[in-house]
Scaffold this active site. Sequence first.
Site, PDB file in Angstrom:
ATOM      1  N   ASP A  70      -0.545 -25.680   4.568  1.00  0.00           N
ATOM      2  CA  ASP A  70       0.484 -25.101   3.364  1.00  0.00           C
ATOM      3  C   ASP A  70       0.766 -26.824   2.678  1.00  0.00           C
ATOM      4  O   ASP A  70       0.561 -27.380   3.642  1.00  0.00           O
ATOM      5  CB  ASP A  70       1.944 -24.242   3.722  1.00  0.00           C
ATOM      6  CG  ASP A  70       2.304 -23.718   2.301  1.00  0.00           C
ATOM      7  OD1 ASP A  70       2.313 -21.998   2.396  1.00  0.00           O
ATOM      8  OD2 ASP A  70       3.174 -24.221   1.594  1.00  0.00           O
ATOM      9  N   GLU A 130      -5.113  -7.226   2.278  1.00  0.00           N
ATOM     10  CA  GLU A 130      -4.580  -7.106   3.200  1.00  0.00           C
ATOM     11  C   GLU A 130      -3.422  -5.438   2.402  1.00  0.00           C
ATOM     12  O   GLU A 130      -2.474  -5.336   1.099  1.00  0.00           O
ATOM     13  CB  GLU A 130      -3.068  -7.457   3.486  1.00  0.00           C
ATOM     14  CG  GLU A 130      -2.318  -8.538   2.412  1.00  0.00           C
ATOM     15  CD  GLU A 130      -1.215  -7.783   1.469  1.00  0.00           C
ATOM     16  OE1 GLU A 130      -0.745  -6.935   2.664  1.00  0.00           O
ATOM     17  OE2 GLU A 130      -0.615  -8.035   0.708  1.00  0.00           O
ATOM     18  N   LYS A 164      -8.090  -2.553  -2.599  1.00  0.00           N
ATOM     19  CA  LYS A 164      -6.433  -2.627  -3.019  1.00  0.00           C
ATOM     20  C   LYS A 164      -5.584  -2.974  -4.628  1.00  0.00           C
ATOM     21  O   LYS A 164      -4.429  -1.897  -3.983  1.00  0.00           O
ATOM     22  CB  LYS A 164      -6.193  -4.296  -2.624  1.00  0.00           C
ATOM     23  CG  LYS A 164      -5.438  -5.103  -3.135  1.00  0.00           C
ATOM     24  CD  LYS A 164      -4.231  -5.179  -1.776  1.00  0.00           C
ATOM     25  CE  LYS A 164      -2.869  -5.412  -2.096  1.00  0.00           C
ATOM     26  NZ  LYS A 164      -2.237  -5.210  -0.987  1.00  0.00           N
ATOM     27  N   ASN A 166      -1.915   0.523  -4.229  1.00  0.00           N
ATOM     28  CA  ASN A 166      -0.472   0.219  -4.917  1.00  0.00           C
ATOM     29  C   ASN A 166      -0.282   0.784  -6.218  1.00  0.00           C
ATOM     30  O   ASN A 166       0.894   1.701  -6.099  1.00  0.00           O
ATOM     31  CB  ASN A 166      -0.450  -1.755  -5.130  1.00  0.00           C
ATOM     32  CG  ASN A 166      -0.442  -2.058  -3.905  1.00  0.00           C
ATOM     33  OD1 ASN A 166      -0.538  -1.478  -2.661  1.00  0.00           O
ATOM     34  ND2 ASN A 166       0.110  -3.566  -3.964  1.00  0.00           N
ATOM     35  N   ALA A 200      12.740   9.867  -3.856  1.00  0.00           N
ATOM     36  CA  ALA A 200      12.993   9.674  -4.939  1.00  0.00           C
ATOM     37  C   ALA A 200      13.856   8.463  -5.255  1.00  0.00           C
ATOM     38  O   ALA A 200      14.632   8.613  -3.751  1.00  0.00           O
ATOM     39  CB  ALA A 200      13.820  10.981  -5.348  1.00  0.00           C
ATOM     40  N   GLY A 214      10.042  -1.596  -6.744  1.00  0.00           N
ATOM     41  CA  GLY A 214      10.738  -3.175  -6.834  1.00  0.00           C
ATOM     42  C   GLY A 214       9.612  -3.494  -5.808  1.00  0.00           C
ATOM     43  O   GLY A 214       8.708  -3.436  -5.556  1.00  0.00           O
ATOM     44  N   CYS A 233       4.760  -6.243  -5.128  1.00  0.00           N
ATOM     45  CA  CYS A 233       4.019  -6.389  -4.965  1.00  0.00           C
ATOM     46  C   CYS A 233       3.525  -4.884  -6.587  1.00  0.00           C
ATOM     47  O   CYS A 233       2.427  -5.022  -6.932  1.00  0.00           O
ATOM     48  CB  CYS A 233       3.362  -5.592  -3.941  1.00  0.00           C
ATOM     49  SG  CYS A 233       3.378  -6.909  -2.473  1.00  0.00           S
TER      50      CYS A 233
HETATM   51  C1  UGA Z   1       3.608  -2.490  -0.972  1.00  0.00           C
HETATM   52  C2  UGA Z   1       2.372  -1.786  -0.069  1.00  0.00           C
HETATM   53  O1  UGA Z   1       3.504  -0.651   0.863  1.00  0.00           O
HETATM   54  C3  UGA Z   1       1.507  -2.653   0.994  1.00  0.00           C
HETATM   55  O2  UGA Z   1       0.822  -1.429   1.527  1.00  0.00           O
HETATM   56  C4  UGA Z   1       0.919  -3.336   0.295  1.00  0.00           C
HETATM   57  O3  UGA Z   1       0.383  -4.652   1.348  1.00  0.00           O
HETATM   58  C5  UGA Z   1       2.132  -4.296  -0.150  1.00  0.00           C
HETATM   59  O4  UGA Z   1       2.880  -3.666  -1.551  1.00  0.00           O
HETATM   60  C6  UGA Z   1       1.319  -5.630  -1.315  1.00  0.00           C
HETATM   61  O5  UGA Z   1       0.391  -5.046  -1.777  1.00  0.00           O
HETATM   62  O6  UGA Z   1       1.546  -6.614  -0.560  1.00  0.00           O
HETATM   63  P1  UGA Z   1       6.061  -3.218  -0.358  1.00  0.00           P
HETATM   64  O7  UGA Z   1       5.722  -4.002  -1.277  1.00  0.00           O
HETATM   65  O8  UGA Z   1       6.520  -4.129   0.531  1.00  0.00           O
HETATM   66  O9  UGA Z   1       4.260  -3.114   0.514  1.00  0.00           O
HETATM   67  O10 UGA Z   1       6.782  -2.030   0.498  1.00  0.00           O
HETATM   68  P2  UGA Z   1       7.110  -0.627   0.411  1.00  0.00           P
HETATM   69  O11 UGA Z   1       7.660  -0.450   1.350  1.00  0.00           O
HETATM   70  O12 UGA Z   1       4.970  -0.140   0.048  1.00  0.00           O
HETATM   71  O13 UGA Z   1       7.811  -0.157  -1.137  1.00  0.00           O
HETATM   72  C7  UGA Z   1       7.853  -0.830  -2.991  1.00  0.00           C
HETATM   73  C8  UGA Z   1       8.895  -0.097  -2.834  1.00  0.00           C
HETATM   74  O14 UGA Z   1       8.795   1.301  -3.559  1.00  0.00           O
HETATM   75  C9  UGA Z   1      10.831  -0.460  -2.840  1.00  0.00           C
HETATM   76  O15 UGA Z   1      11.633  -0.880  -3.677  1.00  0.00           O
HETATM   77  C10 UGA Z   1      10.778   0.588  -2.162  1.00  0.00           C
HETATM   78  O16 UGA Z   1      12.294   0.684  -2.499  1.00  0.00           O
HETATM   79  C11 UGA Z   1      10.255   2.111  -3.218  1.00  0.00           C
HETATM   80  N1  UGA Z   1       9.510   3.695  -2.404  1.00  0.00           N
HETATM   81  C12 UGA Z   1       8.900   3.905  -1.102  1.00  0.00           C
HETATM   82  C13 UGA Z   1      10.353   4.277  -3.209  1.00  0.00           C
HETATM   83  O17 UGA Z   1      11.157   4.068  -4.037  1.00  0.00           O
HETATM   84  N2  UGA Z   1       9.933   5.700  -1.992  1.00  0.00           N
HETATM   85  C14 UGA Z   1       9.186   5.827  -1.457  1.00  0.00           C
HETATM   86  O18 UGA Z   1       9.288   6.755  -1.425  1.00  0.00           O
HETATM   87  C15 UGA Z   1       8.452   4.702  -0.737  1.00  0.00           C
END
Ligand code: UGA
Length: 447
Positions: A30, A151, A204, A208, A252, A257, A260
């Site tokens: 890095d 990823e 990818k 998302n 819901a 946020g 990603c």
């Molecule tokens: C997301 C994807 O789930 C990963 O597979 C991917 O690798 C990652 O983006 C990336 O592109 O790097 P992440 O953003 O870390 O992962 O978190 P998530 O668990 O997916 O949640 C994302 C958002 O959705 C959070 O704000 C969470 O509160 C919200 N969410 C999730 C909901 O509002 N309802 C749900 O049922 C699930």
Amino acid sequence: MKITVAGAGYVGLVTSAGLAELGHSITCIDIEKEKIDMLQNGLSPIYEPGLELLIKKNLRNGQLKFTMSPDQAYSAADIIFIAVGTPEEKDGSVDLKYIHVVSHTIAHYIKKDVIVCTKSTVPVGTNELIKQIIQSRKSTSINAEVVSNPEFLREGSAVLDFFQGDRIVIGADNPEAATIMEQIYLPLKIPIIKTDIKSAEMIKYTSNAFLATKISFINEIANLCEKVGANIEEVAYGIGYDKRIGHEFLKAGIGYGGSCFPKDTRALVQLAGNVKYPFELLEAAIKVNNHQQSLPVLKAKELLGSLKNKRVAILGLAFKPDTDDVREAASLIIIKELLEEGALVRAYDPIAIPNAKKLLGNSIEYAYNLHYALYEADFAIIVTEWEQIKHVRLDIFQTYMKEPIVIDGRNCYSLEEIEKYPITYLSIGRQGVYKGRPKDEMSIINF
Ligand code: UGA
């Protein structure tokens, strides 16, 4: 295999520590000195459950090294993973400056045949660009294959996801390079999908975008449930039993946020626009999400009228539990709107306060424990469903707040439980409870 990982962010660090744990020899590079200093001392610069333990263990047994020297990192590498940041431009497109820089650096320092594998989330066509840069800059006697290996790690459970992911995607034009990449991951016993580079890049973004759309869809159904008197939890449970729909990602709330979904959905809309394809469904999903993040403040205004000089307890700042990341967190939107309304905000989060402070400064007060956040508050908004927050005993709201009014953006409590307390409780996609009673019983109580 000598593997180098370029970038010590979420993706780079989890990949480095995970691959080291599988027995590969890893050098992670890095450009930030402070980060590398911390990592060389076994400290993780980010909060990610289980990551620091893995880093410490593999530093100790010599499988993992951290460096700032490109010569040390690239010249002897068999495989180089690119895991640098891909921030967003103002128009929603992806800023590839770090990808450009790292590709030039790799081309300059490689001394033997190598596979360059892109883990950063990059728009379709970027691996082609990386290939062109490396081909044009490297010595002609060296062969460099470019492979896409997106990823799917989630913040907060990234280490677990590395070892127990649903699939590994390898996009390659050269079958030999794909086979070498496959060997690296074989010990994980996770299904491996081999495809062409452009399809891998597209997988990818599609993953998302699909998940973000699923969230916006269930949020719209939630808003409708509120209007027709249904309960979103029951509805989500009922539809989830259909295997084609599934139970996952039907929670819901106040929207998605993080670093990603918001960025990647906008980038896909932008990418579609570039090829003159209007991606209307995804545009709508983004719009719904923006609206959803404003719901708590709309609900508060509907209930209380003016929010001027009202004390608000914000419970949770991180975009989701188990992370200190506040990028594109609903908390930031909610706080901005509350401040515009003249409210006085005091926020609690178990670990995200330092990161939130960098963005919010002194515009709000920070509470290092939940009770203090609630103390004398006119109302509370639950923004992040941390364990520490969703298990707060309901009498605590009564004890500490001026008036126990809770707007729950993550549906942490069952309505049955709430109705045992004289609390006013508004959640998402469910009927409001007013001083412990459902709305229809409350027409006589004047707020
Ligand atoms: C997301 C994807 O789930 C990963 O597979 C991917 O690798 C990652 O983006 C990336 O592109 O790097 P992440 O953003 O870390 O992962 O978190 P998530 O668990 O997916 O949640 C994302 C958002 O959705 C959070 O704000 C969470 O509160 C919200 N969410 C999730 C909901 O509002 N309802 C749900 O049922 C699930």
